[in-house]
Write an enzyme that holds these catalytic residues in place. Structure first.
Site, PDB file in Angstrom:
ATOM      1  N   GLU A  41       0.861  -1.177   0.000  1.00 53.05           N
ATOM      2  CA  GLU A  41       0.000   0.000   0.000  1.00 53.05           C
ATOM      3  C   GLU A  41       0.903   1.234   0.000  1.00 53.05           C
ATOM      4  O   GLU A  41       1.583   1.500   0.996  1.00 53.05           O
ATOM      5  CB  GLU A  41      -0.914   0.021   1.225  1.00 53.05           C
ATOM      6  CG  GLU A  41      -1.738   1.295   1.341  1.00 53.05           C
ATOM      7  CD  GLU A  41      -2.435   1.449   2.678  1.00 53.05           C
ATOM      8  OE1 GLU A  41      -2.750   2.594   3.049  1.00 53.05           O
ATOM      9  OE2 GLU A  41      -2.671   0.428   3.353  1.00 53.05           O
ATOM     10  N   ARG A  45       0.891  10.244   0.822  1.00 55.23           N
ATOM     11  CA  ARG A  45       1.378  11.231   1.784  1.00 55.23           C
ATOM     12  C   ARG A  45       2.614  11.946   1.259  1.00 55.23           C
ATOM     13  O   ARG A  45       3.143  12.849   1.913  1.00 55.23           O
ATOM     14  CB  ARG A  45       1.720  10.556   3.117  1.00 55.23           C
ATOM     15  CG  ARG A  45       0.534   9.929   3.823  1.00 55.23           C
ATOM     16  CD  ARG A  45       0.927   9.411   5.193  1.00 55.23           C
ATOM     17  NE  ARG A  45      -0.176   8.757   5.865  1.00 55.23           N
ATOM     18  CZ  ARG A  45      -0.129   8.350   7.132  1.00 55.23           C
ATOM     19  NH1 ARG A  45       0.965   8.523   7.839  1.00 55.23           N
ATOM     20  NH2 ARG A  45      -1.182   7.755   7.681  1.00 55.23           N
ATOM     21  N   THR A  69      -4.218   6.509   1.809  1.00 53.26           N
ATOM     22  CA  THR A  69      -4.432   7.931   2.102  1.00 53.26           C
ATOM     23  C   THR A  69      -5.063   8.643   0.910  1.00 53.26           C
ATOM     24  O   THR A  69      -4.637   9.728   0.512  1.00 53.26           O
ATOM     25  CB  THR A  69      -3.117   8.624   2.532  1.00 53.26           C
ATOM     26  OG1 THR A  69      -2.354   7.756   3.370  1.00 53.26           O
ATOM     27  CG2 THR A  69      -3.415   9.903   3.307  1.00 53.26           C
ATOM     28  N   LYS A 129     -11.449   0.124   6.702  1.00 50.10           N
ATOM     29  CA  LYS A 129     -10.176   0.261   7.405  1.00 50.10           C
ATOM     30  C   LYS A 129     -10.476   0.799   8.809  1.00 50.10           C
ATOM     31  O   LYS A 129     -11.061   1.877   8.939  1.00 50.10           O
ATOM     32  CB  LYS A 129      -9.276   1.220   6.642  1.00 50.10           C
ATOM     33  CG  LYS A 129      -7.963   1.569   7.314  1.00 50.10           C
ATOM     34  CD  LYS A 129      -7.150   2.483   6.393  1.00 50.10           C
ATOM     35  CE  LYS A 129      -5.862   2.932   7.030  1.00 50.10           C
ATOM     36  NZ  LYS A 129      -5.039   3.741   6.091  1.00 50.10           N
TER      37      LYS A 129
END
Length: 217
Positions: A41, A45, A69, A129
């Site tokens: 993943e 960011r 994200t 999540k």
């Protein structure tokens, strides 16, 4: 090609990675593959995220890459264009969920409370999540929060505060598909070129997760 969520579920762990330079993409992919962890993943960011995904897709197609994200539909599209096969977010945004569904991208929005879960499941979400998992109360909290929604078949990927030592506690919860592991490939380890350490972390995580899944079975 195997469904990415099925692959993640078979492994029990997915590395959550913030990587700063596209030049490190292939060495990182090789370290994960060497450690027996063919999934990553890549979080949005950093500015390099899309380029990292593209590099991994082109050079190491055997690695199942996803984007984390995802905070808006623009980055969702960037992730898809860069080869992401699944996506995750720290929170629930119905626009992003709808856009991912329209693009046929397996997507896992973040939840922390029963209210979050109520909104997410009403939108058709069945994989969420749990974030930030440690701050939110750990495995005991997830078990309590998830209980009223069990009949809907909701499943979870706890992330944030999970460690190798707690993998077994999380995977003991049958609704948990896998845990997200930020310790496997830390930004500073990638920056310093400690790919051998990352490969070892990956192998250790896979071993612990496998044992936990076998116990659950």
């Amino acid at each position: 090609m195997q469904n990415p969520i099925d692959l993640i579920a078979s492994l029990g762990v997915v590395p959550v990675i913030a990587i700063e330079r596209a030049a490190d993409a292939v060495p990182l992919a090789d370290a994960l593959l060497e450690g027996g962890l063919p999934v990553a993943e890549i979080t949005f960011r950093t500015e390099a995220a899309a380029d990292v995904l593209s590099a991994m897709r082109d050079a190491r197609p055997e690695l199942c890459i996803g984007a984390g994200t995802i905070l808006d539909t623009a980055n969702l599209q960037r992730a898809i264009d860069s080869g992401a096969r699944f996506g995750l977010a720290p929170g629930f945004d119905p626009q992003i969920v709808d856009a991912a569904k329209a693009a046929a991208l397996p997507f896992c929005p973040g939840v922390m409370t029963p209210s979050d879960l109520t909104l997410a499941t009403a939108r058709g979400v069945r994989l969420a999540k749990f974030f930030p998992a440690g701050v939110a109360g750990g495995p005991k909290a997830l078990s309590g929060i998830a209980a009223p929604f069990a009949h809907l078949g909701i499943r979870f990927i706890p992330t944030g505060g999970v460690t190798e030592a707690t993998i077994g506690e999380w995977l003991a919860i049958r609704q948990v598909v896998a845990v997200g592991g930020t310790w496997i490939a830390k930004t500073e380890d990638i920056r310093e070129g400690r790919f051998r350490d990352i490969a070892r972390n990956a192998a250790d995580a896979v071993k612990v997760a496998k044992a936990a899944l076998e116990t659950r079975a």
